[in-house]
Design an enzyme around this catalytic site. Structure first.
Site, PDB file in Angstrom:
ATOM      1  N   ASP A 111       0.863  -1.184   0.000  1.00  0.00           N
ATOM      2  CA  ASP A 111       0.000   0.000   0.000  1.00  0.00           C
ATOM      3  C   ASP A 111       0.901   1.235   0.000  1.00  0.00           C
ATOM      4  O   ASP A 111       1.443   1.611   1.045  1.00  0.00           O
ATOM      5  CB  ASP A 111      -0.904   0.011   1.237  1.00  0.00           C
ATOM      6  N   LYS A 161      -6.955   3.484  -3.314  1.00  0.00           N
ATOM      7  CA  LYS A 161      -7.394   3.474  -1.917  1.00  0.00           C
ATOM      8  C   LYS A 161      -7.617   4.908  -1.461  1.00  0.00           C
ATOM      9  O   LYS A 161      -6.857   5.808  -1.824  1.00  0.00           O
ATOM     10  CB  LYS A 161      -6.313   2.778  -1.084  1.00  0.00           C
ATOM     11  N   LYS A 163     -10.470   0.411  -2.520  1.00  0.00           N
ATOM     12  CA  LYS A 163     -10.329   0.171  -1.080  1.00  0.00           C
ATOM     13  C   LYS A 163     -10.612   1.443  -0.296  1.00  0.00           C
ATOM     14  O   LYS A 163      -9.781   2.349  -0.262  1.00  0.00           O
ATOM     15  CB  LYS A 163      -8.920  -0.340  -0.750  1.00  0.00           C
TER      16      LYS A 163
END
Length: 308
Positions: free
Chosen positions: A145, A208, A244
């Site tokens: 991430d 995300k 996400k």
């Protein structure tokens, strides 16, 4: 392809109105609710990102990742043999080895995700970001991430942003890359859309919303804009990018609303761990509490549910 983003316009009042309607959606009840909650569990990135993380609390988190819902509750729902686990365990790079070893000892194949690239601020030199990504992959992380440099968005340096994300993607190698946009710090919904597009063009497997450390994290207006970008990118390229939301998602009701929104905007095919994740640290506890209530008719006392 700068032509895709040069004339982007986001009708903010319309997006906000739509987001307010989303909050009013009626939630599902009974067995339907239990089913949606179990689906949400399989899409959770069970996360610990604290300065006081230790090998022992990462080990406990990994055990919870393999056994997210009490076995007797799953048996009552006839779901005990379906292999329900969370989507991934997310930790800092220094704790990746601990997580990998704990999951290996538990005999499960849940992927370990690691934040990297100067998380959460992104205010580190690019070479340092790339080195951190490579180390996390070397330690055994199968998902990375990364977090973008917000300054590149705020100053309109789209090619610079593309190049940064592209190099991060190369450093990830075979690991999946989720790109955190830190939407609460991008200034406008138009910037959220543009940054989403650039991140996908540069090879992100997921986009995300947030690090969870900003003042404003995952919100429905931002979610709608990012999902519209994902849809547009899919129409243009035929390539499905995952989504996400992360940060501030703490209740079972919120989790179901996010699932419903993804189904509404992107379709049921996005409701899998391969294309949808929920970034959360405390959400699982409330989901297990709601499932306990569904099975028993009463809420669990604190000692009756394991650490989430």
């Amino acid at each position: 392809e700068l032509g895709w983003i040069s004339k982007v316009y986001v009708n903010r009042p319309a997006v906000v109105r739509h987001a307010e309607e989303i909050k009013k959606w009626k939630t599902v009840k009974g067995n339907w609710q239990a089913a949606w909650l179990l689906k949400a569990v399989t899409c959770i990135d069970l996360t610990t990102l604290s300065g006081d993380d230790t090998p022992s609390n990462v080990q406990r988190l990994c055990f919870k990742a393999k056994h997210p819902i009490r076995e007797d509750l799953l048996k009552a729902l006839d779901m005990h043999d379906k292999g329900i686990t969370v989507g991934a365990v997310c930790v800092y790079p220094a704790r990746v080895t601990d997580a990998v070893n704990a999951l290996k000892a538990a005999g499960c194949n849940i992927p370990v995700a690691s934040v990297a690239a100067g998380f959460p601020s992104g205010q580190t030199p690019l070479e340092t970001k790339l080195a951190e990504i490579r180390l996390a992959v070397e330690y055994g992380a199968r998902e990375i991430d990364i977090v973008i440099s917000r300054s590149l968005v705020l100053t309109g340096q789209w090619e610079g942003l593309y190049e940064e994300i592209r190099r991060c993607r190369a450093a990830c190698g075979e690991a999946h890359m989720k790109t955190i946009l830190a939407t609460g710090e991008l200034g406008s919904l138009a910037n959220v859309y543009k940054a989403s597009m650039i991140a996908m063009m540069a090879g992100s497997d997921f986009i995300k919303t947030s690090t969870g450390k900003e003042v404003e994290n995952a919100t429905f207006p931002v979610g709608v804009v990012m999902m519209r970008a994902i849809k547009e990118y899919y129409w243009q390229t035929g390539y499905k990018v995952g989504f996400k939301p992360a940060g501030g998602i703490r209740t079972a009701k919120e989790a179901i609303t996010w699932l419903m929104l993804v189904k509404e905007e992107l379709g049921a095919e996005w409701l899998t761990p391969e294309l949808f994740r929920l970034g959360a640290s405390s959400l699982l506890g409330d989901i297990e509490q709601q499932i306990f209530y569904h099975v028993t008719g009463s809420y669990a006392l604190q000692h009756e549910l394991a650490m989430a």
